[in-house]
Design an enzyme around this catalytic site. Structure first.
Site, PDB file in Angstrom:
ATOM      1  N   GLU F  66     -17.472 -19.340  22.308  1.00 60.12           N
ATOM      2  CA  GLU F  66     -16.417 -18.768  21.461  1.00 60.12           C
ATOM      3  C   GLU F  66     -15.157 -19.647  21.439  1.00 60.12           C
ATOM      4  OE1 GLU F  66     -17.097 -16.511  19.506  1.00 60.12           O
ATOM      5  OE2 GLU F  66     -18.477 -15.071  20.357  1.00 60.12           O
ATOM      6  N   GLU F 180     -23.352 -14.796  15.196  1.00 61.28           N
ATOM      7  CA  GLU F 180     -23.024 -13.402  15.471  1.00 61.28           C
ATOM      8  C   GLU F 180     -24.275 -12.521  15.416  1.00 61.28           C
ATOM      9  OE1 GLU F 180     -18.421 -14.036  14.086  1.00 61.28           O
ATOM     10  OE2 GLU F 180     -19.891 -13.384  12.643  1.00 61.28           O
TER      11      GLU F 180
END
Lengths: 268, 268, 268, 268, 268, 268
Positions: F66, F180
């Protein structure tokens, strides 16, 4: 204790209203590096000063001036908002796109909340908060913070300058630019005096305590070469920087005792 | 892109649990000047850098190191919280006042919210927020900010040092002190290079625009004498400070047009 | 305990969608003085009331009604957002400036975060927070707060009224205006009763403790004449205001002991 | 523009240090209803005033005084923190439970962040933010807000008074109590004058627009009887309150068009 | 529209006052995962629902129940604060260390701000804010959020349970535990139905658009082995996870055009 | 500890600048459900994990990824802002309405504060704060939170996808959509394993303590029928839901002792 005169420190009179510029100027009022941050930081530092009267007074003089800057910018913003379009009559976004753009770009709270006067927010409507201000008791650190406050503020004023051709706004910004030059320079001077007294690394008296082995090492954590460029240069405290290409992870893989079961943490 | 090793950069192992010290260390994690502020500021500045590769890399190396500092302090806090008193059995504040004081002084959210591990807050439970971080695109201003970040952070670590006698905590703090020495010095060096290039007053190219008449004047707004002490001294840009005992209010008393009646403002 | 009916308290049906008006109405929902502030303040005050059942019930009745107002405005906002422009097809800011203005002026989070329904924010996207609400246990102070809440809220609704010509929106606003009239008046009435009982200065029983010498003095800290205008007038507690042209600084110049050196504060 | 004297408006000298009381006093400094809220609200209202010079001056006089109150409380807090326990030597929570309680109850940031001087926070360390302040352009509403500010502030000072027996702190609180009496009364007086001019319901000129059918109705949303107690009483605008036992839900069950599928909302 | 009964949904009566437990219970009221978050999220989702009446009603039923939970906890907290020590007489931290610990561990704002009743904050005094709530229009995502809300909330209630032996508090917590069981289960059931309809990956209709090459790859960015453990397992959408030991940085080294000089960014 | 490569994980290169899209993408960076929330939550959970090494590593791998996503989006935003209109020359809102709309719709802080590079805010300029992140120590709850984070984030990316036709932006969004997907699926898998171990209701070991009588009851608080639809269905823990049409208020009308008079609360 303070006294007030109704007269502004300097002109704050635009040539004509401009609600978009009103919104942008909120940065210099209620933004992270705006005048409220200066005012509250310098006053707090002055009131909290347990040391030299000289610096305490410098801080309170400058903090007191900053209240006047908040006053000037508030005045300017209210004047820029005079007659701003708020009516449905305009119905701007349907028939008059230029007007529509103004209405779209304005801060809607200027009209709804503040009756077309200034807020204590930044241009995105974020309320000023004391997490922007600093007062630590250590004047070397805080003078450095003050130089930053004046640097970021002057940078923003410089950008704002090019966003308008209104000579009235520019006149005020030219004054603010000058005062921020002065404030940068005076706080630098104070910083230097304090560094001479307390040392250049803040705070100055922990050198014998720290693990000095790691205190002048440029550690490389990337495939970039930039940090190496400082290798061998002399740091402000007189020592030379060394360079470590592959800094070792010295701390081992951490382990924990399993948490008390009544915490319902993962038990592994 | 980033890679992670499970090994910590340095030791983060206290001699024994201490939930009050766990709370205090949250300042160095999620406080205004804590490691998250360093990590997010340096990474953002690096990613946003549109200029020199050298400074970009320095910023990203240091930002990457700060992630490891957040990791170390998080680990330390979780270890300090091992076995912290949470049970009613203790009923501490009635029978065992020393234990009661620990329970009273702990961050109650450490137990209730985080299962006795670290939060991203300061010791008063205020959540870290991006209003603490800075990335302006102007590297002189931002390097100055970075020096402040490392100065305020090292100051806080220095204060924390005297709040414990745990040699394990102190060992980690000694390492952080050293790294904050290095980071102060490296960012000062970068700052100096950039000042040489862009000028000492930030930003460097607005001198011809500002009202220079006010840019080297110490203005006195008080009955204190401190500001006068700088009179005649040479500022970092080579010019001398002058002193104004009674600065004039040059801007007149501001007046406004009456507001549109539909705003329901006071009409005078 | 509460019960809900799916029916709205009053109509919340615009004549047509208008995403800019949707954004503006967020002020009445999640703004500092919006309906959530009313709802949470009145309910909290009611639940915390340790006194008269009469006021407790008035507060809970009004707080319960405010939930229905949040519901109505949420419904209105979702309807105003129906069909709002979100597609790149529009590519509005290049070919269709009027549409572009709408897209520029919308709250982008209405589409991205909420799927074109209401948020709990103000028009600038600031999240509602409990720092807007008040519940002190003292009902005189809190009834006064409630009158302010209804006053500022009605002021904002009045401004919003002129920002649209949509008769559906206006119908709902006319209802809210009326209810805010009622709520102002009822809280004023309660305030008056409570002032009769507890005194007009809040709290009412500290008169013998305060330094009364300073409790009816208009102090002038400026070169303005406004404060003097109240001189000799009778205050609501029956005493007359006096006027002090030049209030003295009675507290002396503060001095501090030098800080402990381990704090690394300036030592003077 | 403002001037400063180093002298305090009134005494701010405790008999002896007390770090717990220092923490509590932060409420009067940086809390929702503390002096910073007064200072920033009154100054902003004054600077934004587009109406009567009289009220503008009253606001600026009072706002200027409030800066001096922030100064006094900051001074008091720093003095209360002199010599506060911070050292590990104390190791308080093990051997000296009374000292431990002090350390547990102190604001840890007073020592770590501020070097034992005041912050701009409340006692729980929440940073002051501009969402506490109000400046709407409508002076009736804002004078009411100011009365509330002084009411809640005086209430808190009254509570703080009983939390200490230190005569030095009490001396300062007695002065603040008196000034808050004056400020409540002066703002009430201004409020009454403005109500006479603009009407008692804020804003005063929307009566013909609102749905008057609902503007004097006590609506009951509960099984409590409190609201009914006001039935038939005369409201401050001269009309009588009526009472509605079972207010009808007049707005119907709301329906929506299905959302655009590309929003990925539930499609029913 | 809503109706209120003065009766609580369930008992909220402690056996005896306990101001420390009062503080801790604020987590379940105004904390990130407390009842206000539930209430505001479910009501917002319900009001914003543009789809099935069934889920809308489930959300509004549960949101309405949560108001009653806020009411119960507010009541409990006020009762736990009855008679809490606030007086200087106690002078607790000098003579009675056990009492001192209570005073140190209490939330000082419970007394100063709220007159010993509940606030809308968490135990560290952070005001509840709408950034804790969620309403996206997509019911699969939001039902998942609701399950999390009930999971984190029940976890916290479970931890609070062991922090007291007061049977009155525990009785209320046992009821809340049960309701949070029900709410977890009901939202899971709704989530499953919605996943059946819309797909298990949210949102369900972007599969043909995404770069599917990367949508089932466990990427390893560390020297740990944990992610590899999922290799070959079947994901909930029926496909198998693959594992990439050394994910490549595919995006190249980013470069930027030099910024416009008037921005005063670093020019390289 | 972490290492950095200057190369991005994936392409972040728009076809052309678009300052409105730059603003919108801030949602995926600094918004409630943006990448900073993912990064800080997963890293915190990993560092705080006192249980299984497998999940700890999965969390740290994903958290580390991330950081690279924040980097990519920051890069994309800076590129989208290249050459954005900031000059008064444009004077856009008067002569060129299309350009005016761009200037009105841009985030003004992108230019003023950040020199046309990314901020750490959402599109409305709200600073990212740690109240968006979660780390509880309980991995079932936190894995569920992580699934939500990835669900809401992917939903927002899906909406952003349709707001642009720029193939460069879309290329990056397609990659994020895929990752995702993966992160939703991997966290679901971990969640399932943990549910198998600890039970489906979080936390799993309070069943014998809660008032089970209320733990499978759909309570109806409205005139809607939706909740009844789940009656008789089997919950995920194997038990059946029952339905209560008219839930009783079991807690009685709460009463309080009158507050201590020195609190100045209403005394009834």
């Amino acid at each position: 204790m303070f006294k007030h005169t109704r007269k502004l420190q300097y002109n704050a009179k635009p040539d004509r209203p401009d609600p978009l510029m009103a919104r942008r100027l909120q940065e210099s009022l209620g933004g992270q590096w705006g005048e409220v941050t200066g005012m509250m930081s310098y006053l707090s530092q002055g009131w909290s000063s347990t040391g030299s009267e000289k610096y305490k007074d410098l801080l309170l003089d400058t903090g007191t001036e900053e209240i006047a800057h908040v006053e000037m910018i508030s005045t300017m913003i209210a004047r820029l908002l005079e007659g701003a379009p708020i009516y449905a009559e305009a119905d701007a976004y349907k028939s008059d796109p230029a007007l529509a753009a103004v209405m779209g770009g304005m801060d809607p709270e200027h009209a709804i909340v503040h009756g077309l006067t200034a807020s204590l927010n930044n241009p995105n409507g974020a309320a000023w908060n004391a997490g922007y201000a600093t007062s630590s008791g250590n004047l070397v650190a805080d003078m450095r913070f003050n130089v930053v406050r004046e640097s970021e503020a002057r940078l923003q004023v410089s950008r704002l300058y090019y966003m308008t051709r209104d000579e009235g706004i520019r006149d005020m910004l030219k004054f603010l630019l000058a005062r921020e030059t002065q404030h940068q320079l005076q706080f630098m001077k104070a910083q230097e005096e304090l560094e001479d007294k307390y040392g250049v690394v803040v705070p100055g008296d922990m050198k014998d305590i720290e693990h000095t082995k790691y205190s002048h090492v440029l550690m490389n954590f990337s495939d970039g070469d930039g940090s190496r460029a400082f290798e061998g240069q002399v740091a402000k405290d007189g020592e030379k920087f060394t360079y470590q290409e592959n800094p070792e992870a010295m701390g081992g893989v951490p382990t924990f005792k399993p948490a008390d079961p009544h915490l319902h943490n993962d038990q592994g």
